[in-house]
Design a protein around this motif. Sequence first.
Motif, PDB file in Angstrom:
ATOM      1  N   ALA A 116      -1.549 -62.015 -10.820  1.00 18.74           N
ATOM      2  CA  ALA A 116      -2.379 -61.425  -9.777  1.00 18.74           C
ATOM      3  C   ALA A 116      -2.121 -61.988  -8.383  1.00 18.74           C
ATOM      4  O   ALA A 116      -2.171 -61.261  -7.409  1.00 18.74           O
ATOM      5  CB  ALA A 116      -3.848 -61.590 -10.140  1.00 18.74           C
ATOM      6  N   ARG A 146      -5.030 -48.632 -15.734  1.00 22.01           N
ATOM      7  CA  ARG A 146      -4.870 -49.818 -14.880  1.00 22.01           C
ATOM      8  C   ARG A 146      -6.149 -50.647 -14.842  1.00 22.01           C
ATOM      9  O   ARG A 146      -6.690 -50.944 -13.795  1.00 22.01           O
ATOM     10  CB  ARG A 146      -4.484 -49.386 -13.474  1.00 22.01           C
ATOM     11  CG  ARG A 146      -3.440 -48.326 -13.581  1.00 22.01           C
ATOM     12  CD  ARG A 146      -2.754 -48.038 -12.324  1.00 22.01           C
ATOM     13  NE  ARG A 146      -1.510 -47.362 -12.695  1.00 22.01           N
ATOM     14  CZ  ARG A 146      -0.600 -46.984 -11.857  1.00 22.01           C
ATOM     15  NH1 ARG A 146      -0.774 -47.213 -10.590  1.00 22.01           N
ATOM     16  NH2 ARG A 146       0.474 -46.422 -12.262  1.00 22.01           N
ATOM     17  N   TRP A 200       7.898 -48.423 -21.437  1.00 23.79           N
ATOM     18  CA  TRP A 200       7.496 -49.373 -22.462  1.00 23.79           C
ATOM     19  C   TRP A 200       8.017 -48.964 -23.836  1.00 23.79           C
ATOM     20  O   TRP A 200       8.507 -49.791 -24.603  1.00 23.79           O
ATOM     21  CB  TRP A 200       5.970 -49.470 -22.461  1.00 23.79           C
ATOM     22  CG  TRP A 200       5.477 -50.518 -23.368  1.00 23.79           C
ATOM     23  CD1 TRP A 200       5.304 -51.829 -23.071  1.00 23.79           C
ATOM     24  CD2 TRP A 200       5.119 -50.358 -24.738  1.00 23.79           C
ATOM     25  NE1 TRP A 200       4.867 -52.494 -24.175  1.00 23.79           N
ATOM     26  CE2 TRP A 200       4.734 -51.613 -25.198  1.00 23.79           C
ATOM     27  CE3 TRP A 200       5.084 -49.277 -25.608  1.00 23.79           C
ATOM     28  CZ2 TRP A 200       4.324 -51.824 -26.496  1.00 23.79           C
ATOM     29  CZ3 TRP A 200       4.681 -49.487 -26.909  1.00 23.79           C
ATOM     30  CH2 TRP A 200       4.301 -50.748 -27.344  1.00 23.79           C
ATOM     31  N   ARG A 249      -3.053 -52.842 -20.280  1.00 22.55           N
ATOM     32  CA  ARG A 249      -2.241 -51.998 -19.405  1.00 22.55           C
ATOM     33  C   ARG A 249      -1.776 -50.719 -20.082  1.00 22.55           C
ATOM     34  O   ARG A 249      -1.345 -49.795 -19.417  1.00 22.55           O
ATOM     35  CB  ARG A 249      -1.019 -52.779 -18.920  1.00 22.55           C
ATOM     36  CG  ARG A 249      -1.348 -53.734 -17.803  1.00 22.55           C
ATOM     37  CD  ARG A 249      -0.092 -54.365 -17.303  1.00 22.55           C
ATOM     38  NE  ARG A 249      -0.323 -54.902 -15.968  1.00 22.55           N
ATOM     39  CZ  ARG A 249       0.644 -55.127 -15.106  1.00 22.55           C
ATOM     40  NH1 ARG A 249       1.877 -54.854 -15.402  1.00 22.55           N
ATOM     41  NH2 ARG A 249       0.370 -55.615 -13.923  1.00 22.55           N
ATOM     42  N   ARG A 250      -1.791 -50.709 -21.414  1.00 23.13           N
ATOM     43  CA  ARG A 250      -1.393 -49.491 -22.121  1.00 23.13           C
ATOM     44  C   ARG A 250      -2.482 -48.425 -22.082  1.00 23.13           C
ATOM     45  O   ARG A 250      -2.243 -47.294 -22.467  1.00 23.13           O
ATOM     46  CB  ARG A 250      -1.055 -49.794 -23.580  1.00 23.13           C
ATOM     47  CG  ARG A 250       0.131 -50.678 -23.807  1.00 23.13           C
ATOM     48  CD  ARG A 250       1.445 -50.066 -23.478  1.00 23.13           C
ATOM     49  NE  ARG A 250       1.740 -48.861 -24.241  1.00 23.13           N
ATOM     50  CZ  ARG A 250       2.547 -47.897 -23.806  1.00 23.13           C
ATOM     51  NH1 ARG A 250       3.105 -47.985 -22.638  1.00 23.13           N
ATOM     52  NH2 ARG A 250       2.773 -46.842 -24.551  1.00 23.13           N
ATOM     53  N   VAL A 287      -0.905 -52.382 -30.970  1.00 24.21           N
ATOM     54  CA  VAL A 287      -0.530 -51.665 -29.752  1.00 24.21           C
ATOM     55  C   VAL A 287       0.883 -52.048 -29.303  1.00 24.21           C
ATOM     56  O   VAL A 287       1.680 -51.185 -28.952  1.00 24.21           O
ATOM     57  CB  VAL A 287      -1.551 -51.930 -28.631  1.00 24.21           C
ATOM     58  CG1 VAL A 287      -1.084 -51.302 -27.337  1.00 24.21           C
ATOM     59  CG2 VAL A 287      -2.902 -51.365 -29.011  1.00 24.21           C
ATOM     60  N   LEU A 288       1.188 -53.333 -29.333  1.00 25.96           N
ATOM     61  CA  LEU A 288       2.446 -53.783 -28.733  1.00 25.96           C
ATOM     62  C   LEU A 288       3.578 -53.944 -29.748  1.00 25.96           C
ATOM     63  O   LEU A 288       4.745 -53.942 -29.366  1.00 25.96           O
ATOM     64  CB  LEU A 288       2.243 -55.120 -28.031  1.00 25.96           C
ATOM     65  CG  LEU A 288       1.147 -55.148 -26.965  1.00 25.96           C
ATOM     66  CD1 LEU A 288       0.971 -56.562 -26.443  1.00 25.96           C
ATOM     67  CD2 LEU A 288       1.486 -54.226 -25.820  1.00 25.96           C
ATOM     68  N   ASP A 321      -6.613 -53.668 -15.483  1.00 28.89           N
ATOM     69  CA  ASP A 321      -6.275 -55.093 -15.505  1.00 28.89           C
ATOM     70  C   ASP A 321      -7.469 -55.962 -15.139  1.00 28.89           C
ATOM     71  O   ASP A 321      -7.572 -57.101 -15.561  1.00 28.89           O
ATOM     72  CB  ASP A 321      -5.167 -55.411 -14.497  1.00 28.89           C
ATOM     73  CG  ASP A 321      -3.948 -54.573 -14.727  1.00 28.89           C
ATOM     74  OD1 ASP A 321      -4.048 -53.604 -15.485  1.00 28.89           O
ATOM     75  OD2 ASP A 321      -2.913 -54.872 -14.128  1.00 28.89           O
ATOM     76  N   ASN A 352       4.920 -57.970 -11.803  1.00 30.44           N
ATOM     77  CA  ASN A 352       3.500 -57.780 -12.061  1.00 30.44           C
ATOM     78  C   ASN A 352       2.932 -56.552 -11.374  1.00 30.44           C
ATOM     79  O   ASN A 352       1.829 -56.124 -11.659  1.00 30.44           O
ATOM     80  CB  ASN A 352       2.712 -59.030 -11.682  1.00 30.44           C
ATOM     81  CG  ASN A 352       2.703 -59.252 -10.198  1.00 30.44           C
ATOM     82  OD1 ASN A 352       3.659 -58.932  -9.514  1.00 30.44           O
ATOM     83  ND2 ASN A 352       1.622 -59.778  -9.687  1.00 30.44           N
ATOM     84  N   HIS A 399      -6.094 -39.612 -17.333  1.00 28.95           N
ATOM     85  CA  HIS A 399      -5.642 -39.886 -15.967  1.00 28.95           C
ATOM     86  C   HIS A 399      -6.701 -40.562 -15.131  1.00 28.95           C
ATOM     87  O   HIS A 399      -6.674 -40.497 -13.910  1.00 28.95           O
ATOM     88  CB  HIS A 399      -5.222 -38.597 -15.260  1.00 28.95           C
ATOM     89  CG  HIS A 399      -3.983 -38.030 -15.830  1.00 28.95           C
ATOM     90  ND1 HIS A 399      -2.751 -38.524 -15.527  1.00 28.95           N
ATOM     91  CD2 HIS A 399      -3.808 -37.035 -16.723  1.00 28.95           C
ATOM     92  CE1 HIS A 399      -1.845 -37.820 -16.209  1.00 28.95           C
ATOM     93  NE2 HIS A 399      -2.464 -36.941 -16.938  1.00 28.95           N
ATOM     94  N   GLN A 458      -4.578 -45.509 -21.148  1.00 24.48           N
ATOM     95  CA  GLN A 458      -4.475 -44.354 -20.261  1.00 24.48           C
ATOM     96  C   GLN A 458      -5.343 -43.280 -20.864  1.00 24.48           C
ATOM     97  O   GLN A 458      -4.982 -42.665 -21.853  1.00 24.48           O
ATOM     98  CB  GLN A 458      -3.041 -43.830 -20.213  1.00 24.48           C
ATOM     99  CG  GLN A 458      -2.159 -44.561 -19.239  1.00 24.48           C
ATOM    100  CD  GLN A 458      -0.779 -43.958 -19.224  1.00 24.48           C
ATOM    101  OE1 GLN A 458      -0.153 -43.825 -20.264  1.00 24.48           O
ATOM    102  NE2 GLN A 458      -0.304 -43.588 -18.065  1.00 24.48           N
ATOM    103  N   ARG A 494       4.242 -50.880 -13.492  1.00 24.31           N
ATOM    104  CA  ARG A 494       3.600 -50.610 -14.787  1.00 24.31           C
ATOM    105  C   ARG A 494       4.621 -50.008 -15.725  1.00 24.31           C
ATOM    106  O   ARG A 494       5.314 -49.066 -15.349  1.00 24.31           O
ATOM    107  CB  ARG A 494       2.473 -49.594 -14.637  1.00 24.31           C
ATOM    108  CG  ARG A 494       1.596 -49.839 -13.472  1.00 24.31           C
ATOM    109  CD  ARG A 494       0.593 -50.880 -13.842  1.00 24.31           C
ATOM    110  NE  ARG A 494      -0.063 -51.354 -12.635  1.00 24.31           N
ATOM    111  CZ  ARG A 494      -1.304 -51.776 -12.625  1.00 24.31           C
ATOM    112  NH1 ARG A 494      -2.007 -51.747 -13.718  1.00 24.31           N
ATOM    113  NH2 ARG A 494      -1.829 -52.229 -11.516  1.00 24.31           N
TER     114      ARG A 494
END
Lengths: 367, 401
Positions: free
Chosen positions: A109, A266, B182, A256-257, A238-239, A268, B128, A262, A259, B131
Amino acid sequence: MEPIQINIRQLFVLIVLFEHGSAIVIPLGVSAKQDVWIAILLGLALGLLVFSVYGRLFRCYPDQPLVGYIQHIVGAPLGKLLGIVYVTYFLYIAARVLRDFGELLLTFAYPETPLFVLNAIMALVVMYGAYKGLEVLARTGELFLAMLYVMALAGFVLVFVSGVMDLSQLEPVLEEGWGRVWKTVFTETLYVPFGEMIVFTMLFPYVNNPAKVSRAAVIGMALTGLNLAVIAAINMIVLGPDGASRSSFPLLDTIRRIQVAHFFERLDVLFMIALIIGGFFKISIFFYAGVVGAAHLFGISKHQRIVYPLGLLVLLLSIAIASNYAEHIYEGLKIVTFYLHIPLQIIIPVLLLVIAAIRRRFGPSTK
Amino acid sequence: MKRRIAIFVLLVVCTGMLAGCWSKKELTDLAFIIAVGLDKTKDGKYLASFQVVNPGNVAGATQRGGGAAGVPVSIYASTGDSLVEASRKASQKLSRLPYYAHTNLVVIGEEVAREGLDGVFDALERNNQFRTTARLVIAHGHSAQDVLTVLTPVDKISANQIIKTLEFSEMAWGQTMNVDVWQVIRDLSSPGRNPVVTGVKIEGNPTRGKRQTNVQSSVPDARVSLDGLALFKNGRLVKWVNGPTARGVVWVLDRIKQTNVTIPWNGKQEAIGFRTVRAKTDVEAEFKGGRPSISVHIGAEGDISEVLTMVHLNDPAVLLRLEKELDRHIENEVKQAIVSAQRVRTDVFGFGDAVHRAAPRLWKKIQNEWHDRYFPELDVTVTADIYIRRTGLRNKPYMEK
């Protein structure tokens, strides 16, 4: 001993916040790959076993913190020395978590802010909290725990709705057999966060209902363990094992995944808030335990008098302990675990319990 | 007095801390990079193109009905040995700081894709701001820069145009896929699966496509359209598949949402159209004598969308026969796709992952040779179960017998 009193619910809240602490943001136990959730649950099971030692010690000396009864059990000179070791340990871990916290914020950040500034701001808040004392910390905790849970639930629902979950990523279960899982348990998940419950042996005497302390701690640990296992499993789902183990902060990547329509994306900031809340309580509790421990050892009647000097020490230590993030993590996994966590979380408490039991049976009454 | 000084000092400290503007950047100092394109120059360097939003013109253009204001986006290009170097170098041309948090599209030139994607995305996932939910497409037959320069009429910002096309075409037609960075990174790093990425091409004249006049005509001089799927092997683009074969790939990957399948009937080639509403594909690995085989099962349901021949759709027996024909048709489409991937020896379907899940021990032994030795000879059984649920607002067509 100052006459501070917190009730059993507040103790429970502090334990849950402390145990979540940094464990939700760091890649906890990812060396077990897709079996990380098993490693966390086994860590919890063994952690509860280790905690039973702390619980028993507390039952023998319900009005004394660890650094107090340690002197009863092994005698004053050695006890004092061990007490100092424990106080140093608590302050050192506080500095480590503070460093974790600063590094995490810096990485994702605030890339242009000096580490010292971020750590200093957090350290100021922690010092203020410790100055105000345990009651204030506990009341703050009650507020924040609810917030953390609302966020976690919202995050879970959003991840689910985003359709990014692929349950098959948890397979094959136990690909490399139990070996890899046990190795992760004994090198990572047992000590962080479950073994770190040792710090609460400093705070139990402040609870107004000693009879229920152990129960609250066990339930708090179990709840956290389940939460952490679920979070780790979601990160994997997820990852994927590869994505999660290459990530510096799996939870951040998972968030972050998200969505949804729309609109919810994001997020975070959810991660950021979880990080700050968890980090604050973890640092605060280690720091507070270190401060009251030092006050107890050196016969200082008001712990407030040493909050600021020790706080400054922790702040400087957090900067000085490592020159980069990789070094910091390496020390945490390879050195701190074997030279600090294992002896101080497990070996010494078990020895203390054994000696206490022998003294009770054979020696003159210590009461 | 002492108390007052203390409060004063506290207030001063708070103003310093709470403002939180340590490394602040004003909105007017940021260049919002909406898309990144990546090509190779002749001397082997990366040529990165950045599509920057022209904020004034986007808002103005909508108010003035696409009028004579400036263009909504402009392209900045720079070369470098790596993506980061090129991006930093672009600051020599850009009057603002590049800001990547809103980058939604990454276009890879075909040449870069053919040379290999290993390492290309590292900067993207490490950064960072960026995305990894950004979409990825391959420029088919053009450079990525050309694709980004074409101005588009409906959605002013051409990156958005491409993204929305990707999204809705996957939803409605199913011959392309909406893949993000990703997912491609995940596939690249997995031994049992290779990536598939949608291609985009330019229809018309790319040099005229950059002019504002391109969007002032009802038939633009240049248009960007989706075109086929790129199959990768060892991180390199090895083959393009189009049309029904591409849809076969999408079927196996369980990414079909809606599509239209046309089957022959009564001896007429394209006679009956079937529109899927829901579809689900299951891939499972089985083992016969230590050798893996794969079964792909497709289940879908939908409606009759068009009938160009005489058929009695209110007869359940006819529907049953139609369903059988649909099964066969879709099975063929899928088999076609699998064979064409087997020919270039790249498992883009994740069959290797399925084997890995079902038999981790065996997988350990064969994973290095999976794509080259085992996958091309893999025995794949495809079964489809299609259900026609409704026939639309008519039962019989209006034509005479």
